[in-house]
Motif scaffolding. Sequence first.
Motif, short mmCIF file in Angstrom:
data_model
loop_
_atom_site.label_atom_id
_atom_site.label_comp_id
_atom_site.label_asym_id
_atom_site.label_seq_id
_atom_site.Cartn_x
_atom_site.Cartn_y
_atom_site.Cartn_z
N TYR A 108 0.85 -1.19 0.00
CA TYR A 108 0.00 0.00 0.00
C TYR A 108 0.88 1.24 0.00
N LYS A 109 0.49 2.21 -0.80
CA LYS A 109 1.18 3.48 -0.86
C LYS A 109 0.14 4.58 -0.88
N GLY A 110 0.20 5.46 0.12
CA GLY A 110 -0.78 6.54 0.16
C GLY A 110 -0.88 7.18 1.51
N GLU A 111 -2.07 7.67 1.80
CA GLU A 111 -2.28 8.46 3.01
C GLU A 111 -2.77 7.60 4.17
N TYR A 112 -2.35 8.01 5.37
CA TYR A 112 -2.77 7.37 6.61
C TYR A 112 -3.30 8.42 7.57
N ALA A 113 -4.12 7.96 8.51
CA ALA A 113 -4.56 8.82 9.61
C ALA A 113 -4.73 7.95 10.85
N TYR A 114 -3.96 8.26 11.87
CA TYR A 114 -4.04 7.55 13.15
C TYR A 114 -3.92 6.03 12.98
N GLY A 115 -2.97 5.61 12.16
CA GLY A 115 -2.66 4.20 12.02
C GLY A 115 -3.47 3.45 10.98
N LYS A 116 -4.37 4.13 10.31
CA LYS A 116 -5.22 3.46 9.32
C LYS A 116 -5.11 4.13 7.96
N ARG A 117 -5.34 3.34 6.91
CA ARG A 117 -5.38 3.91 5.56
C ARG A 117 -6.56 4.87 5.50
N HIS A 118 -6.29 6.10 5.16
CA HIS A 118 -7.33 7.11 5.21
C HIS A 118 -6.94 8.24 4.26
N GLY A 119 -7.73 8.41 3.18
CA GLY A 119 -7.41 9.39 2.16
C GLY A 119 -7.17 8.70 0.83
N LYS A 120 -6.29 9.27 0.02
CA LYS A 120 -5.98 8.71 -1.29
C LYS A 120 -4.89 7.65 -1.16
N GLY A 121 -5.05 6.56 -1.90
CA GLY A 121 -4.02 5.54 -1.84
C GLY A 121 -4.14 4.50 -2.93
N THR A 122 -3.08 3.71 -3.08
CA THR A 122 -3.04 2.60 -4.04
C THR A 122 -2.68 1.33 -3.29
N TYR A 123 -3.52 0.32 -3.43
CA TYR A 123 -3.27 -0.96 -2.77
C TYR A 123 -3.04 -2.01 -3.85
N GLN A 124 -1.87 -2.64 -3.81
CA GLN A 124 -1.50 -3.66 -4.78
C GLN A 124 -1.57 -5.03 -4.11
N PHE A 125 -2.47 -5.89 -4.62
CA PHE A 125 -2.60 -7.24 -4.09
C PHE A 125 -1.55 -8.15 -4.72
N LYS A 126 -1.13 -9.15 -3.97
CA LYS A 126 -0.12 -10.07 -4.49
C LYS A 126 -0.65 -10.91 -5.65
N ASN A 127 -2.00 -11.03 -5.76
CA ASN A 127 -2.58 -11.83 -6.85
C ASN A 127 -2.73 -11.03 -8.15
N GLY A 128 -2.26 -9.77 -8.16
CA GLY A 128 -2.32 -8.95 -9.36
C GLY A 128 -3.42 -7.91 -9.35
N ALA A 129 -4.37 -8.02 -8.44
CA ALA A 129 -5.43 -7.02 -8.34
C ALA A 129 -4.85 -5.71 -7.80
N ARG A 130 -5.55 -4.61 -8.08
CA ARG A 130 -5.06 -3.30 -7.63
C ARG A 130 -6.23 -2.36 -7.43
N TYR A 131 -6.18 -1.61 -6.33
CA TYR A 131 -7.20 -0.60 -6.06
C TYR A 131 -6.52 0.77 -5.98
N VAL A 132 -7.11 1.74 -6.67
CA VAL A 132 -6.61 3.11 -6.65
C VAL A 132 -7.78 4.02 -6.32
N GLY A 133 -7.72 4.67 -5.17
CA GLY A 133 -8.82 5.55 -4.83
C GLY A 133 -8.85 5.95 -3.38
N ASP A 134 -10.06 6.20 -2.89
CA ASP A 134 -10.27 6.75 -1.56
C ASP A 134 -10.38 5.65 -0.50
N TYR A 135 -9.85 5.96 0.67
CA TYR A 135 -9.99 5.10 1.84
C TYR A 135 -10.54 5.90 3.01
N VAL A 136 -11.33 5.24 3.84
CA VAL A 136 -11.77 5.81 5.11
C VAL A 136 -11.63 4.72 6.16
#
Length: 232
Positions: A42-70
């Motif tokens: 995961y590469k992106g924004e955090y808040a108080y220890g959690k993914r929060h804001g804009k980020g990119t999450y790369q799964f080991k199986n090849g899937a990928r999410y790019v967007g908002d986290y809360v």
Amino acid sequence: MDTTSDEYKDSTNLIGKYEGERNEANERHGVGEATLPNGDMYKGEYAYGKRHGKGTYQFKNGARYVGDYVENKKHGQGIFYYPDGSKYEGSWLEDLKHGVGVYQYANGDTYEGDWMRDMRHGKGTYLFRESGSKYKGMWANNNIEMTGEYIHSNFRFKGSFVNNKPKGPGKFVFDAGYEQHGEYRQDEQDEDDEDEVPVIRWIPKSISGPTESPEKETPEIPATELQKTEVA
């Protein structure tokens, strides 16, 4: 599509590698990069220890999410790229597709419209790549339901649908300018034959509009096509 990973576990688990900003409590806070124990990244924004804001999450199986986290969950606007080549772009609510979004399936079909808790629900348009036909209308729990319009190359059918099948009153509208009104009915089944597949037939009732050379036979809606809409 199975995207199970440590993304859904409490990110306060500090096992793994993290490089980035922290707050006074030593929590991940700000911008950072993390490699999880299972190989996800995961590469992106955090808040108080959690993914929060804009980020990119790369799964080991090849899937990928790019967007908002809360608070560690996909929430807001984002794009999910699946390993099979399909893609969803739109609204998310607590890790589920929810709101308005577009899903491009691996076979080339496309759905654009409303979603509710990971299911097509509300108004939406489904395009069948192979035939070029499309359905435009209402959905409920991933199925074609209530009123809608099936649009083919040289005709359209407007009417009611139940569980991905036409049922009840409706009309065929032809490019030649005339309409055929009628209804779809299901044949009665033999009570002793539980394996009998229900047959739905079109019962024509009237024709309106130009009638110089109306179609002798009503085109059939390919029920098998409607029943094979891809599921996200």
